[in-house]
Motif scaffolding. Structure first.
Motif, PDB file in Angstrom:
ATOM      1  N   LEU A 181       1.366  -0.576   6.550  1.00  0.00           N
ATOM      2  CA  LEU A 181       1.399  -1.990   6.182  1.00  0.00           C
ATOM      3  C   LEU A 181       0.308  -2.319   5.167  1.00  0.00           C
ATOM      4  N   PHE A 182      -0.896  -1.785   5.387  1.00  0.00           N
ATOM      5  CA  PHE A 182      -1.992  -2.064   4.468  1.00  0.00           C
ATOM      6  C   PHE A 182      -1.718  -1.501   3.073  1.00  0.00           C
ATOM      7  N   ALA A 183      -1.019  -0.368   3.017  1.00  0.00           N
ATOM      8  CA  ALA A 183      -0.649   0.195   1.710  1.00  0.00           C
ATOM      9  C   ALA A 183       0.312  -0.744   0.978  1.00  0.00           C
ATOM     10  N   ILE A 184       1.250  -1.337   1.711  1.00  0.00           N
ATOM     11  CA  ILE A 184       2.184  -2.313   1.122  1.00  0.00           C
ATOM     12  C   ILE A 184       1.407  -3.524   0.596  1.00  0.00           C
ATOM     13  N   ILE A 185       0.456  -4.014   1.413  1.00  0.00           N
ATOM     14  CA  ILE A 185      -0.322  -5.190   1.017  1.00  0.00           C
ATOM     15  C   ILE A 185      -1.137  -4.881  -0.243  1.00  0.00           C
ATOM     16  N   ALA A 186      -1.675  -3.666  -0.345  1.00  0.00           N
ATOM     17  CA  ALA A 186      -2.439  -3.277  -1.544  1.00  0.00           C
ATOM     18  C   ALA A 186      -1.549  -3.335  -2.792  1.00  0.00           C
ATOM     19  N   ARG A 187      -0.290  -2.922  -2.652  1.00  0.00           N
ATOM     20  CA  ARG A 187       0.628  -2.979  -3.797  1.00  0.00           C
ATOM     21  C   ARG A 187       0.954  -4.420  -4.165  1.00  0.00           C
ATOM     22  N   LEU A 188       1.093  -5.260  -3.159  1.00  0.00           N
ATOM     23  CA  LEU A 188       1.346  -6.679  -3.431  1.00  0.00           C
ATOM     24  C   LEU A 188       0.172  -7.298  -4.179  1.00  0.00           C
ATOM     25  N   LYS A 189      -1.052  -6.959  -3.754  1.00  0.00           N
ATOM     26  CA  LYS A 189      -2.247  -7.449  -4.452  1.00  0.00           C
ATOM     27  C   LYS A 189      -2.229  -7.030  -5.915  1.00  0.00           C
ATOM     28  N   ALA A 190      -1.906  -5.764  -6.142  1.00  0.00           N
ATOM     29  CA  ALA A 190      -1.889  -5.238  -7.509  1.00  0.00           C
ATOM     30  C   ALA A 190      -0.859  -5.965  -8.378  1.00  0.00           C
ATOM     31  N   ASP A 191       0.187  -6.502  -7.742  1.00  0.00           N
ATOM     32  CA  ASP A 191       1.221  -7.242  -8.476  1.00  0.00           C
ATOM     33  C   ASP A 191       0.881  -8.721  -8.616  1.00  0.00           C
ATOM     34  N   GLY A 192      -0.289  -9.124  -8.125  1.00  0.00           N
ATOM     35  CA  GLY A 192      -0.715 -10.510  -8.268  1.00  0.00           C
ATOM     36  C   GLY A 192      -0.272 -11.439  -7.166  1.00  0.00           C
ATOM     37  N   VAL A 193       0.328 -10.892  -6.101  1.00  0.00           N
ATOM     38  CA  VAL A 193       0.720 -11.727  -4.966  1.00  0.00           C
ATOM     39  C   VAL A 193      -0.532 -12.102  -4.171  1.00  0.00           C
ATOM     40  N   GLY A 194      -0.611 -13.358  -3.738  1.00  0.00           N
ATOM     41  CA  GLY A 194      -1.699 -13.788  -2.865  1.00  0.00           C
ATOM     42  C   GLY A 194      -1.263 -13.704  -1.421  1.00  0.00           C
ATOM     43  N   VAL A 195      -2.055 -13.052  -0.589  1.00  0.00           N
ATOM     44  CA  VAL A 195      -1.701 -12.855   0.827  1.00  0.00           C
ATOM     45  C   VAL A 195      -2.686 -13.632   1.701  1.00  0.00           C
ATOM     46  N   ILE A 196      -2.138 -14.511   2.548  1.00  0.00           N
ATOM     47  CA  ILE A 196      -2.944 -15.205   3.558  1.00  0.00           C
ATOM     48  C   ILE A 196      -2.753 -14.438   4.858  1.00  0.00           C
ATOM     49  N   TYR A 197      -3.849 -13.933   5.397  1.00  0.00           N
ATOM     50  CA  TYR A 197      -3.790 -12.974   6.494  1.00  0.00           C
ATOM     51  C   TYR A 197      -4.446 -13.583   7.729  1.00  0.00           C
ATOM     52  N   ILE A 198      -3.631 -13.943   8.729  1.00  0.00           N
ATOM     53  CA  ILE A 198      -4.147 -14.506   9.978  1.00  0.00           C
ATOM     54  C   ILE A 198      -4.247 -13.379  11.001  1.00  0.00           C
ATOM     55  N   SER A 199      -5.439 -13.162  11.527  1.00  0.00           N
ATOM     56  CA  SER A 199      -5.616 -12.088  12.504  1.00  0.00           C
ATOM     57  C   SER A 199      -6.843 -12.365  13.355  1.00  0.00           C
ATOM     58  N   HIS A 200      -6.818 -11.827  14.591  1.00  0.00           N
ATOM     59  CA  HIS A 200      -7.990 -11.875  15.462  1.00  0.00           C
ATOM     60  C   HIS A 200      -8.743 -10.549  15.457  1.00  0.00           C
ATOM     61  N   LYS A 201      -8.249  -9.585  14.715  1.00  0.00           N
ATOM     62  CA  LYS A 201      -8.817  -8.238  14.775  1.00  0.00           C
ATOM     63  C   LYS A 201      -9.916  -8.097  13.725  1.00  0.00           C
ATOM     64  N   MET A 202     -11.138  -8.146  14.217  1.00  0.00           N
ATOM     65  CA  MET A 202     -12.286  -8.169  13.323  1.00  0.00           C
ATOM     66  C   MET A 202     -12.404  -6.901  12.472  1.00  0.00           C
ATOM     67  N   ASP A 203     -12.023  -5.763  13.050  1.00  0.00           N
ATOM     68  CA  ASP A 203     -12.213  -4.511  12.324  1.00  0.00           C
ATOM     69  C   ASP A 203     -11.303  -4.408  11.105  1.00  0.00           C
ATOM     70  N   GLU A 204     -10.269  -5.258  11.039  1.00  0.00           N
ATOM     71  CA  GLU A 204      -9.366  -5.218   9.887  1.00  0.00           C
ATOM     72  C   GLU A 204      -9.929  -5.955   8.679  1.00  0.00           C
ATOM     73  N   LEU A 205     -10.863  -6.865   8.923  1.00  0.00           N
ATOM     74  CA  LEU A 205     -11.317  -7.742   7.845  1.00  0.00           C
ATOM     75  C   LEU A 205     -11.895  -6.976   6.662  1.00  0.00           C
ATOM     76  N   GLN A 206     -12.868  -6.105   6.955  1.00  0.00           N
ATOM     77  CA  GLN A 206     -13.531  -5.415   5.852  1.00  0.00           C
ATOM     78  C   GLN A 206     -12.651  -4.330   5.234  1.00  0.00           C
ATOM     79  N   ARG A 207     -11.560  -3.963   5.949  1.00  0.00           N
ATOM     80  CA  ARG A 207     -10.607  -3.005   5.376  1.00  0.00           C
ATOM     81  C   ARG A 207      -9.688  -3.673   4.362  1.00  0.00           C
ATOM     82  N   ILE A 208      -9.334  -4.904   4.611  1.00  0.00           N
ATOM     83  CA  ILE A 208      -8.236  -5.480   3.836  1.00  0.00           C
ATOM     84  C   ILE A 208      -8.561  -6.795   3.142  1.00  0.00           C
ATOM     85  N   ALA A 209      -9.472  -7.608   3.695  1.00  0.00           N
ATOM     86  CA  ALA A 209      -9.676  -8.958   3.166  1.00  0.00           C
ATOM     87  C   ALA A 209     -10.672  -8.971   2.007  1.00  0.00           C
TER      88      ALA A 209
END
Length: 517
Positions: A181-209
């Motif tokens: 999923l994170f690989a897909i989100i990285a491709r979306l970012k590269a295409d200029g898509v803005g992603v709003i990411y709601i999560s309670h999982k703190m360890d994901e923040l510095q990986r993806i946000a």
């Protein structure tokens, strides 16, 4: 800096509840912007306004610099805004391609026939752009949850969405699926898509946000860069409100005899080897973020859901609880978070609801009910619990939320349950009624009842609990004393990889890796 969305001074109220006040949010092109906050902080309401599900009461929304009114999800889609909810909305018997283009299918034969070949080709083109190896003709039912999530993303992108809202997207994914999923989100970012990411999982923040916005009590707190902001800082921002009255929690009751012991309870990924002890006269608070498994544990103890393994002991006697009737007979009562659906017969009167859990006691010769005895019982608990009702003949649906909750409590008190499980006991109840429920819970504990209380409100947990069991993703990650801080609770509530055994000594705030059985 290309700003896709700017929300300012957003306000929203529902009957009796101010959900948002002065909320704001900004999303830039090609960024992942995490939206954080406790349960009830207003995150979902804000995003439902952006996606057209709710109408705002006040404030402004700019999309690519232009003020907009978003009156429906269809209008949001037309503006390039899509929301992928935690509960996926796919049709399992349709194929991936059919789900993606449902209602917009390409047609042939003067518009009378579906063009399945073109449908599949269009879906395959989007899959290829995302580097997804997925057959468009595969029925959704046969896909994993992770793959279904990819179909939802593809469906959103098929509308040419530039803003993608993802609500707890990794809640049901394993580590490999999260990486995909994170690989897909990285491709979306590269295409200029803005992603709003709601999560309670703190360890994901510095990986993806890229940035993190924190909300608290329906209001904006701050926006910070993810890479340079510590998890502890974000937790403090999330729980930074002061506790009115500074309630440190009741005194410990660890010396009281054990009433309920739960050992090695397991049901798939929802409950993962949960063990704890509940003492006489104790309120054991269960804290955790949404999806942590708290309600699942309660339902398993009550026999509402089957378990794979585990042992439940009441007063030293092992119980075989296969259905709720077994739990009730043993002396365990459960007050569901949805009292109207599971706790009350709302079309029946107060008298009948009080007697509901022990009708056998009020059944006479020929199956006739002993109305006089039922009336006496109802009147006794109306007085004892302070239920505000014109009479015991008032329909339950006409009572306020707080009085409905007291009515459910009366039902289980009449049954004389030793163990009472309260799931979100003050949900949907006004402030005055909350205080009455708090006092009632404290009184029940003083009488010697053993109480499990599940609540998403940390001040409520801290005010009432002798000890606090904290869960994360189906695991019991720690047991804290009642005087613990909100930061300690949140740290355990986001501790995803908890190893070690669950301990239930009241010895202090130890993570489970350090606890001993």
């Amino acid at each position: 800096m290309n700003v896709l969305v700017e929300m300012s001074d957003i306000g929203k109220s529902f009957p009796g509840v101010r959900a948002l006040h002065g909320a704001r949010f900004e999303l830039r092109a090609g960024e992942v912007h995490a939206l954080m906050g406790e349960n009830g902080a207003g995150k979902s309401t804000l995003m439902k306004i952006l996606s057209g599900i709710h109408a705002r009461d006040r404030g402004t929304i700019l999309v690519q610099g232009q003020p907009v009114e978003i009156a429906s999800p269809a209008q949001a889609l037309a503006l390039g805004i899509s929301m992928i909810h935690q509960e996926l909305s796919l049709m399992p018997d349709l194929t991936a391609a059919q789900n993606i283009f449902i209602g917009r299918e390409p047609r042939k034969g003067f518009g009378l026939l579906l063009d399945e070949a073109r449908l599949n080709a269009q879906a395959a083109e989007i899959f290829a752009g995302l580097h997804l190896a997925l057959d468009p003709g595969t029925p959704v039912r046969s896909l994993t949850i992770a793959r279904q999530q990819m179909v939802e993303i593809t469906k959103a992108l098929s509308h040419r969405s530039r803003v993608l809202i993802m609500d707890e997207p990794t809640a049901a994914l394993n580590a490999a699926e999260v990486n995909e999923l994170f690989a897909i989100i990285a491709r979306l970012k590269a295409d200029g898509v803005g992603v709003i990411y709601i999560s309670h999982k703190m360890d994901e923040l510095q990986r993806i946000a890229d940035r993190v916005t924190v909300m608290r009590d329906g209001a904006y707190v701050d926006t910070v860069p993810a890479a340079t902001t510590s998890i502890d800082t974000i937790i403090t921002m999330m729980v930074g409100r002061s506790l009115a009255g500074d309630h440190p929690g009741p005194a410990p009751v660890a010396s009281a005899p054990a009433v309920l012991q739960v050992s090695g309870l397991r049901r798939g990924t929802a409950i993962r080897d949960v063990s704890f002890t509940l003492h006489r006269g104790e309120i054991l608070g269960f804290a955790g973020l949404m999806g942590a498994g708290r309600t699942e544990v309660a339902r398993a103890i009550f026999g509402a859901d089957p378990v794979e393994r585990g042992e439940i002991t009441l007063n030293g006697r092992r119980l075989a609880i296969r259905r709720p009737q077994d739990a009730v007979r043993a002396g365990i009562g459960y007050l569901s978070e949805d009292r109207k659906q599971f706790g009350l017969a709302t079309g029946m009167d107060v008298r009948n609801n009080v007697a509901l859990a022990c009708l056998g006691r009020f059944t006479g010769f020929g199956g006739l009910l002993k109305e006089g005895a039922m009336r006496d019982a109802a009147v006794r608990y109306i007085g004892q619990l302070g239920i505000r009702t014109p009479s015991d003949r008032q329909e339950a649906r006409l009572l306020s939320g707080g009085n409905q909750q007291k009515l459910v409590i009366a039902k289980w008190l009449l049954r004389d349950c030793q163990v009472l499980i309260f799931d979100e006991p003050t949900r949907g109840i006004d402030v005055g009624a909350k205080s009455e429920i708090y006092r009632l819970l404290a009184d029940l504990a003083q009488e010697g009842r053993a109480i499990i209380m599940i609540s998403s409100e940390l001040p409520e947990i801290l005010r009432l609990s002798h000890r606090i069991a904290v869960m994360c993703e189906g695991r019991l990650t720690g047991i804290l004393p009642g005087g613990a801080s909100q930061e300690e609770i949140m740290r355990l509530a986001t501790q995803r990889d908890a190893n070690g055994v669950q301990g239930d000594a009241g010895a202090g705030a130890r993570p489970m890796a350090e606890a001993t059985a």
